[in-house]
Design a protein around this motif. Structure first.
Motif, short mmCIF file in Angstrom:
data_model
loop_
_atom_site.label_atom_id
_atom_site.label_comp_id
_atom_site.label_asym_id
_atom_site.label_seq_id
_atom_site.Cartn_x
_atom_site.Cartn_y
_atom_site.Cartn_z
N ARG A 131 0.83 -1.20 0.00
CA ARG A 131 0.00 0.00 0.00
C ARG A 131 0.86 1.25 0.00
N ASP A 132 1.97 1.19 0.70
CA ASP A 132 2.92 2.30 0.71
C ASP A 132 4.31 1.70 0.54
N ARG A 133 5.32 2.28 1.18
CA ARG A 133 6.69 1.86 0.93
C ARG A 133 6.94 0.40 1.28
N ASP A 134 6.41 -0.09 2.42
CA ASP A 134 6.73 -1.47 2.82
C ASP A 134 5.52 -2.23 3.36
N THR A 135 4.39 -1.57 3.57
CA THR A 135 3.23 -2.23 4.17
C THR A 135 2.50 -3.09 3.15
N LEU A 136 2.39 -4.37 3.43
CA LEU A 136 1.71 -5.28 2.52
C LEU A 136 0.25 -4.88 2.32
N ASN A 137 -0.25 -5.10 1.14
CA ASN A 137 -1.64 -4.79 0.79
C ASN A 137 -2.53 -5.95 1.26
N ALA A 174 6.56 -6.01 3.94
CA ALA A 174 7.06 -6.90 2.88
C ALA A 174 8.44 -7.43 3.24
N GLY A 175 9.28 -6.56 3.80
CA GLY A 175 10.63 -6.99 4.16
C GLY A 175 10.62 -8.11 5.19
N ALA A 176 9.75 -7.96 6.19
CA ALA A 176 9.64 -9.01 7.22
C ALA A 176 9.15 -10.32 6.61
N LEU A 177 8.21 -10.22 5.68
CA LEU A 177 7.72 -11.43 5.00
C LEU A 177 8.83 -12.09 4.21
N PHE A 178 9.60 -11.31 3.48
CA PHE A 178 10.68 -11.87 2.66
C PHE A 178 11.64 -12.71 3.51
N HIS A 179 11.88 -12.28 4.74
CA HIS A 179 12.80 -13.02 5.60
C HIS A 179 12.19 -14.33 6.10
N GLN A 180 10.89 -14.51 5.95
CA GLN A 180 10.25 -15.76 6.33
C GLN A 180 10.16 -16.74 5.16
N LEU A 181 10.36 -16.24 3.96
CA LEU A 181 10.23 -17.08 2.77
C LEU A 181 11.54 -17.83 2.49
N ARG A 182 11.43 -18.87 1.63
CA ARG A 182 12.57 -19.74 1.36
C ARG A 182 13.04 -19.59 -0.08
N ARG A 183 14.27 -20.03 -0.29
CA ARG A 183 14.86 -19.94 -1.63
C ARG A 183 14.21 -20.89 -2.62
N ASP A 184 13.63 -21.98 -2.13
CA ASP A 184 13.06 -22.98 -3.03
C ASP A 184 11.60 -22.68 -3.40
N ALA A 236 13.22 -1.35 -4.75
CA ALA A 236 13.89 -1.67 -3.48
C ALA A 236 13.48 -3.06 -2.99
N GLN A 237 12.23 -3.42 -3.22
CA GLN A 237 11.77 -4.74 -2.81
C GLN A 237 12.38 -5.84 -3.67
N ALA A 238 12.52 -5.55 -4.96
CA ALA A 238 13.15 -6.52 -5.86
C ALA A 238 14.61 -6.75 -5.46
N VAL A 239 15.30 -5.68 -5.08
CA VAL A 239 16.69 -5.80 -4.64
C VAL A 239 16.78 -6.61 -3.35
N GLU A 240 15.88 -6.35 -2.42
CA GLU A 240 15.88 -7.08 -1.15
C GLU A 240 15.65 -8.57 -1.37
N ALA A 241 14.70 -8.90 -2.26
CA ALA A 241 14.44 -10.31 -2.57
C ALA A 241 15.64 -10.96 -3.22
N LEU A 242 16.33 -10.22 -4.08
CA LEU A 242 17.52 -10.74 -4.75
C LEU A 242 18.63 -11.00 -3.74
N GLU A 243 18.80 -10.10 -2.81
CA GLU A 243 19.83 -10.28 -1.78
C GLU A 243 19.56 -11.50 -0.91
N LEU A 244 18.27 -11.83 -0.75
CA LEU A 244 17.89 -13.02 0.03
C LEU A 244 17.84 -14.27 -0.83
N ASN A 245 18.17 -14.09 -2.12
CA ASN A 245 18.18 -15.21 -3.07
C ASN A 245 16.80 -15.84 -3.24
N LEU A 246 15.76 -15.00 -3.17
CA LEU A 246 14.39 -15.49 -3.35
C LEU A 246 14.02 -15.48 -4.84
#
Length: 276
Positions: A54-60, A68-78, A89-99
């Motif tokens: 909805r805004d910079r990081d709050t999930l819709n 979204a950032g907190a969710l990404f850290h709960q997700l897995r690479r597979d 910025a979210q795409a970069v964060e996901a890439l850094e987490l290898n998602l």
């Protein structure tokens, strides 16, 4: 295969129904009153909303706010993670987490179908709010991308006189090739007094107070962009009828929009080599 749907609007509610109708086990959180967060986050394919935030990081999502950032850290690479309108910025964060995060709104088959639905929904908004017939009306469409093209054609088919404004010379050439009048969106002043309807499709400020003051009383201002291009607060002060009609496919035709997303998801899954 377990699908997980997290957040969204009526489009995702329809998507949830369609997946279950197709026989796939699906857990959901933040839509249709469902709250199975753990199962949705752990699913093999995680479907996130359009737009993702909805805004910079709050999930819709409905209910409790989550980042979204907190969710990404709960997700897995597979996992295969699909979301709409992912910010850089979210795409970069996901890439850094290898998602394995894919923006399904970048798919041409989805954006074209979504643009067609948006154009159709915009016509509905105009019909509901314009206090005269579209036939013979003079309409200004700001922007000549997918939505602008489709909307201009639909209004012309209904008998409106359409002018489309675009920034690039090649876009204005396409406006004329389609049979519409063309204006430079960067120099509209002095050319606006005749219009009955102004519709913006550009997600950036393009139509401010100086332009609004030229419009005749009663000119309907409709903004369908995700970011307001028309200064609707100024339009309100000037007494012009106005509305910010964003996300029209989800609001007016969720069954069509949900089906489009479902079909796109299936295509992406097959391309990723995942067996349905």
């Amino acid at each position: 295969m377990l699908f997980g749907i997290i957040g969204g609007d009526r489009r995702q509610e329809v998507l949830l129904e369609l997946l279950r109708k197709d026989g796939y086990p699906t857990a959901a959180y933040g839509i249709a009153g469902e709250s199975d967060w753990d199962s949705a986050v752990a699913a093999e394919v995680v479907l996130l909303p359009l737009p993702l935030c909805r805004d910079r990081d709050t999930l819709n999502i409905e209910g409790q706010q989550r980042g979204a950032g907190a969710l990404f850290h709960q997700l897995r690479r597979d996992q295969l993670i699909l979301a709409g309108q992912v910010k850089p910025a979210q795409a970069v964060e996901a890439l850094e987490l290898n998602l394995n995060l894919i923006d399904y709104f970048k798919r041409e088959e989805l954006t074209v179908a979504n643009a067609a639905a948006t154009a159709e929904g915009t016509v509905q908004v105009i019909l509901e709010r314009l206090e005269r017939s579209v036939l013979g009306s003079k309409c200004l469409v700001l922007g000549f991308g997918r939505v602008g093209k489709l909307l201009s054609c639909r209004l012309t088919a209904m008998g409106a006189y359409v002018t489309a404004a675009a920034r690039r010379p090649e876009s204005r050439a396409w406006v004329r090739a389609y049979g519409h009048q063309a204006l430079n969106i960067e120099s509209l002043e002095g050319k606006l007094a005749e219009f009955d309807v102004v519709v913006n499709t550009v997600p950036a400020p393009v139509f401010g107070t100086s332009c609004l003051r030229e419009l005749k009383p009663g000119c309907l201002c409709v903004d369908v962009a995700s970011v307001q291009g028309i200064d609707l607060a100024a339009a309100e002060k000037l007494g012009l009828p106005n509305t910010w009609a964003r996300a029209l496919p989800g609001k007016l035709m969720p069954k069509t929009a949900g089906t489009i997303i479902r079909d796109t998801v299936y295509t992406i899954i097959k391309e990723q080599g995942v067996v349905l």
